[in-house]
Design an enzyme around this catalytic site. Structure first.
Site, PDB file in Angstrom:
ATOM      1  N   HIS A 167       0.854  -1.190   0.000  1.00  0.00           N
ATOM      2  CA  HIS A 167       0.000   0.000   0.000  1.00  0.00           C
ATOM      3  C   HIS A 167       0.884   1.232   0.000  1.00  0.00           C
ATOM      4  O   HIS A 167       1.826   1.329   0.791  1.00  0.00           O
ATOM      5  CB  HIS A 167      -0.904   0.026   1.238  1.00  0.00           C
ATOM      6  CG  HIS A 167      -1.757   1.250   1.287  1.00  0.00           C
ATOM      7  ND1 HIS A 167      -2.925   1.366   0.575  1.00  0.00           N
ATOM      8  CD2 HIS A 167      -1.587   2.433   1.922  1.00  0.00           C
ATOM      9  CE1 HIS A 167      -3.451   2.558   0.779  1.00  0.00           C
ATOM     10  NE2 HIS A 167      -2.658   3.226   1.588  1.00  0.00           N
ATOM     11  N   ASP A 208     -14.901   2.602   7.390  1.00  0.00           N
ATOM     12  CA  ASP A 208     -13.910   3.531   6.840  1.00  0.00           C
ATOM     13  C   ASP A 208     -14.475   4.375   5.710  1.00  0.00           C
ATOM     14  O   ASP A 208     -14.132   5.551   5.585  1.00  0.00           O
ATOM     15  CB  ASP A 208     -12.659   2.790   6.360  1.00  0.00           C
ATOM     16  CG  ASP A 208     -11.634   3.790   5.833  1.00  0.00           C
ATOM     17  OD1 ASP A 208     -11.198   4.636   6.624  1.00  0.00           O
ATOM     18  OD2 ASP A 208     -11.323   3.761   4.634  1.00  0.00           O
ATOM     19  N   ARG A 233     -14.314  12.743   7.275  1.00  0.00           N
ATOM     20  CA  ARG A 233     -13.038  13.429   7.573  1.00  0.00           C
ATOM     21  C   ARG A 233     -12.700  14.424   6.473  1.00  0.00           C
ATOM     22  O   ARG A 233     -12.180  15.502   6.736  1.00  0.00           O
ATOM     23  CB  ARG A 233     -11.918  12.394   7.725  1.00  0.00           C
ATOM     24  CG  ARG A 233     -12.007  11.620   9.030  1.00  0.00           C
ATOM     25  CD  ARG A 233     -11.107  10.399   8.995  1.00  0.00           C
ATOM     26  NE  ARG A 233      -9.736  10.744   8.722  1.00  0.00           N
ATOM     27  CZ  ARG A 233      -8.870   9.939   8.106  1.00  0.00           C
ATOM     28  NH1 ARG A 233      -9.242   8.736   7.712  1.00  0.00           N
ATOM     29  NH2 ARG A 233      -7.638  10.338   7.892  1.00  0.00           N
ATOM     30  N   SER A 281      -7.447   3.970   9.229  1.00  0.00           N
ATOM     31  CA  SER A 281      -8.162   3.917   7.955  1.00  0.00           C
ATOM     32  C   SER A 281      -7.455   2.977   6.986  1.00  0.00           C
ATOM     33  O   SER A 281      -8.057   2.064   6.405  1.00  0.00           O
ATOM     34  CB  SER A 281      -8.237   5.346   7.386  1.00  0.00           C
ATOM     35  OG  SER A 281      -8.598   5.348   6.032  1.00  0.00           O
ATOM     36  N   LYS A 325      -8.530  -1.457   6.207  1.00  0.00           N
ATOM     37  CA  LYS A 325      -8.817  -2.007   4.873  1.00  0.00           C
ATOM     38  C   LYS A 325      -7.799  -3.074   4.503  1.00  0.00           C
ATOM     39  O   LYS A 325      -8.149  -4.122   3.954  1.00  0.00           O
ATOM     40  CB  LYS A 325      -8.783  -0.884   3.829  1.00  0.00           C
ATOM     41  CG  LYS A 325      -9.977   0.048   3.920  1.00  0.00           C
ATOM     42  CD  LYS A 325      -9.854   1.226   2.976  1.00  0.00           C
ATOM     43  CE  LYS A 325      -8.826   2.216   3.446  1.00  0.00           C
ATOM     44  NZ  LYS A 325      -8.925   3.571   2.986  1.00  0.00           N
TER      45      LYS A 325
END
Ligand code: URA
Length: 426
Positions: A85, A164, A171, A186, A190
């Protein structure tokens, strides 16, 4: 009757107290059910933004977000599973060569991805510039593609950490995005729900990234590595430079073309270096210690996997990528040595040309973007090309030109960051 009250939860955090497990489980669950309204969750998010979450609170908050949906079961995949990620950057197309490369080396890469928002592009938006390619993959096909091709990059379904989706949107409109515990929970909710056995994080640092300085990026990386470990997902992080754009392109089809160049054995040195650095981390994290990703890139095995991965999702790997009907070259006004190319300015220019979206529902252009001709360290003469601006619509060019006009620093004192700044994790 649960015994919990949103105002009490908000007051506890507002006054600097510690939320207990029951309060956290309840508020995430009730908010996901829409029983707690946005105005109360907004107040709590701001209290968290200002007062933080300690380690125990953050672990529980993340677990509650994972528990708001399903945790995928990848046990039928006969390879070690590992994902990557990136916290997002300008020109960050690394997933495109990386996922097939790692699959070619014997691990499976299950990547449930998102779309870009703001000045950084999303991987799905990039892949959608390939004619026929589909981001939506039904669950059974997803597992089958992991078993046969070894790599899937597709859209996350609604069952993956639904808390999320709601919290991130809130947010975004309440000025509470840039909070380390909220970002860490967050991302990791995931990624942990995705079910991979190991995870490599590419935490970007610099003008084009969320985290502008190394110290904050390191704290975010350490926080996420800790959350991964707490949930049994072997996690490591690289801190990598995002002061200048990665590679020579920012924009959807432009970046796909550059990724294909890398898979074909060419491409910009920084894209190759980061792809290989992340591939080595992913293979090691997956327990594949003796595999050399450079060989799989050089001999065409990664390209074969790319073609299979694109075809499995309906894409034609041989199709011509779309190109922009309008373009303009921005040239150097003076001679000098380039000491900086501001990633943020390039990202905003690509976005203004149509490559990115301002709101989640906005469409993006496949062809819009920026080709970057200069790197820090280059010597340029007056009139040399600095950037090509590509777009569907010529009226977008002046605003892109305006922001990119100051992107190049000449003869300055700026020291570019090293591409890989640090590594966090065991
Ligand atoms: N990416 C995410 O998924 N969440 C954040 O909070 C920030 C970046």
């Amino acid at each position: 009757m649960t015994g919990y009250d949103a105002v009490d939860v908000i007051r506890t955090k507002r006054d600097g107290g510690q939320l207990d497990d029951g309060q956290i489980d309840w508020i995430i669950e009730a908010y996901t059910r829409r029983d707690v309204p946005d105005e109360q969750m907004s107040a709590l998010l701001m209290a968290i933004f200002l007062n933080g979450l300690d380690g125990d609170e953050l672990a529980r908050w993340t677990a509650a977000m994972i528990g708001s949906g399903v945790r995928m079961d990848l046990s039928s995949v006969p390879f070690p599973t590992v994902d990557k990620h990136s916290t997002g950057g300008v020109g960050d197309k690394i997933t495109l060569p990386l996922a097939p490369l790692v699959a070619a080396c014997g691990a499976a890469v299950p990547q449930l991805s998102g779309r870009g928002l703001g000045h950084t592009g999303g991987t799905l938006d990039k892949l959608e510039s390939i004619p026929g390619w589909r981001a939506a993959v039904p669950y059974e096909d997803y597992l089958e593609q992991l078993r046969t091709v070894g790599a899937v990059v597709c859209a996350a379904g609604d069952e993956l950490a639904p808390a999320d989706k709601l919290l991130y949107a809130l947010r975004d409109v309440t000025g509470t995005v840039e909070s380390i515990p909220l970002i860490a929970s967050s991302i990791m909710s995931k990624k942990i729900a995705e079910g991979a056995g190991a995870l490599v994080l590419d935490v970007k640092v610099g003008s084009g990234a969320f985290m502008k300085d190394v110290a904050r990026a390191r704290t975010l990386a350490e926080t996420m590595v800790g959350l991964g470990a707490a949930h049994g997902v072997h996690t490591v992080a690289l801190l990598t430079a995002m002061d200048a754009p990665l590679g020579r392109t920012a924009g959807n089809a432009l970046e796909v073309a550059e990724a294909v160049e890398v898979l074909a054995g060419g491409g910009p040195p920084d894209v190759i270096e980061l792809t290989l650095a992340l591939a080595r981390e992913m293979l090691t994290a997956a327990g594949l210690h003796d595999v050399d990703p450079a060989a799989a890139l050089a001999d065409g095995r990664a390209m074969d996997r790319w073609r299979a991965m694109i075809a499995a999702q309906g894409g034609d790997p041989d199709a011509e990528l779309p190109t922009a009907p309008e373009s303009e070259t921005v040239r150097a006004e003076r001679a000098g040595t380039v000491t900086g190319v501001d990633a943020y300015a390039v990202g905003v220019a690509a976005w203004r040309l149509g490559a990115g979206r301002a709101r989640k529902e906005d469409p993006v252009s496949a062809v819009a973007g920026v080709v970057v001709h200069v790197r820090p360290g280059d010597r340029v003469e007056a009139g040399a090309p600095l950037f090509d601006l590509h777009t569907d619509d010529a009226v977008r060019i002046p605003r892109a030109r305006e922001v990119i006009a100051t992107a190049v620093e000449y003869d300055g004192a700026t020291q570019p960051l090293p591409l890989v700044i640090d590594r966090i994790g065991a």
